[in-house]
Scaffold this active site. Structure first.
Site, short mmCIF file in Angstrom:
data_model
loop_
_atom_site.label_atom_id
_atom_site.label_comp_id
_atom_site.label_asym_id
_atom_site.label_seq_id
_atom_site.Cartn_x
_atom_site.Cartn_y
_atom_site.Cartn_z
N CYS A 75 13.17 24.76 51.24
CA CYS A 75 13.55 25.84 50.47
C CYS A 75 13.28 25.39 49.12
O CYS A 75 13.02 24.36 48.51
CB CYS A 75 15.20 26.16 50.43
SG CYS A 75 16.10 25.02 49.22
N GLU A 76 12.53 26.43 48.45
CA GLU A 76 11.89 26.40 47.13
C GLU A 76 13.08 26.14 45.77
O GLU A 76 12.70 25.56 44.83
CB GLU A 76 11.07 27.49 46.64
CG GLU A 76 11.60 28.59 46.39
CD GLU A 76 10.70 29.96 46.11
OE1 GLU A 76 9.44 29.74 46.76
OE2 GLU A 76 11.01 30.83 45.57
N HIS A 77 14.11 26.36 46.29
CA HIS A 77 15.48 26.35 45.38
C HIS A 77 15.87 24.69 45.10
O HIS A 77 15.97 24.34 43.98
CB HIS A 77 16.33 27.25 45.46
CG HIS A 77 16.00 28.51 45.46
ND1 HIS A 77 16.76 29.65 46.26
CD2 HIS A 77 15.37 29.19 44.54
CE1 HIS A 77 16.06 30.62 45.95
NE2 HIS A 77 15.23 30.54 45.10
N HIS A 78 15.91 24.28 46.30
CA HIS A 78 16.50 22.71 46.36
C HIS A 78 15.72 21.71 47.00
O HIS A 78 16.16 20.39 46.90
CB HIS A 78 17.94 22.77 47.15
CG HIS A 78 18.80 23.72 46.65
ND1 HIS A 78 18.76 25.22 47.26
CD2 HIS A 78 19.88 23.72 45.65
CE1 HIS A 78 20.01 25.76 46.60
NE2 HIS A 78 20.26 24.97 45.44
N GLN A 116 13.12 32.31 52.79
CA GLN A 116 13.15 32.72 54.15
C GLN A 116 12.47 34.22 54.12
O GLN A 116 11.92 34.47 54.94
CB GLN A 116 14.44 32.53 54.92
CG GLN A 116 14.40 32.80 56.13
CD GLN A 116 15.45 32.68 56.99
OE1 GLN A 116 16.37 31.62 56.51
NE2 GLN A 116 16.01 33.55 57.89
N HIS A 144 20.04 26.38 56.84
CA HIS A 144 19.66 25.86 55.56
C HIS A 144 20.64 24.66 55.41
O HIS A 144 21.67 24.79 55.16
CB HIS A 144 19.74 26.84 54.66
CG HIS A 144 18.64 28.26 54.76
ND1 HIS A 144 17.59 28.12 53.87
CD2 HIS A 144 18.63 28.93 55.63
CE1 HIS A 144 16.83 29.32 54.15
NE2 HIS A 144 17.36 29.81 55.53
N CYS A 146 20.34 23.32 52.30
CA CYS A 146 21.04 23.52 51.09
C CYS A 146 22.61 24.15 51.29
O CYS A 146 23.27 24.10 50.40
CB CYS A 146 20.28 24.29 50.08
SG CYS A 146 19.55 25.69 50.47
ZN LIG Z 1 18.02 26.05 48.93
#
Ligand SMILES: [Zn+2]
Length: 186
Positions: A75-78, A116, A144, A146
């Site tokens: 995931c690009e956030h975490h 996603q 996920h 995260c």
């Molecule tokens: Zn994430």
């Protein structure tokens, strides 16, 4: 580049309170850099290279479906993994894609930093682009890390995303047929 990533992971170890000189961690920056590069190898290729001409003439105009394509992404956030399955279908208009190519397309986009929703759309649009299909459907179901390992710590939630293009969008019969084939009746 890998040299630089090594030294960044060494700093990460120090930042979290570790001693990068202790025995178990001596090669960790190098290994982590290598792993990270592998997990992001989708940046090193493109659609044309992945498909590599594996398009075949066919007068089949029935739905072609590839179910349960394993999917591993970050995931690009975490920068934490999300793991699941992709189901891909299309309705050919004279050309069909080599069987393994759908999985390769999924992999190329999954092995990049993603959310996603975007991953689902990129796969659908890529299949549409290379096959000129009358319709493309992609459903992704993924867990996920995260969500599971941090934040809300929901261990069993599966996120589901779908993109329907062309006939799958316009015809509810076609869409229902696809959803039934992947085991989702609604
Ligand atoms: Zn994430």
């Amino acid at each position: 580049m890998s040299q630089k990533l090594d030294s960044i992971f060494r700093k990460v170890l120090i930042s979290v309170g570790e001693d990068p000189e202790r025995e178990g961690l001596l090669d960790t920056p190098k290994r982590a850099a290598k792993a990270m590069q592998y997990l992001c190898h989708g940046y090193q290729t493109n659609l044309e290279e992945v498909v590599n001409g594996a398009l075949f003439a066919s007068d089949n105009d029935e739905m072609v479906m590839v179910k349960d394509v394993e999917l591993y992404s970050l995931c690009e956030h975490h920068l934490l993994p999300f793991i699941g399955k992709a189901h891909v279908a299309y309705i050919p208009t004279g050309k069909v894609l080599g069987l393994s190519k759908v999985a390769r397309i999924v992999d190329m986009y999954a092995r990049r930093l993603q959310i996603q929703e975007n991953l689902t759309r990129q796969i659908a649009e890529a299949v549409q682009q290379v096959t000129s299909a009358a319709g493309v459907a992609v459903v992704i179901e993924a867990k996920h890390m995260c969500m599971m390992m941090r934040g809300v710590e929901k261990q069993n939630s599966v996120m589901s995303t779908s993109v329907m293009l062309g006939a799958f969008r316009e015809s509810s019969n076609t869409r229902q047929e696809f959803l039934q084939l992947i085991g989702r009746k609604s």
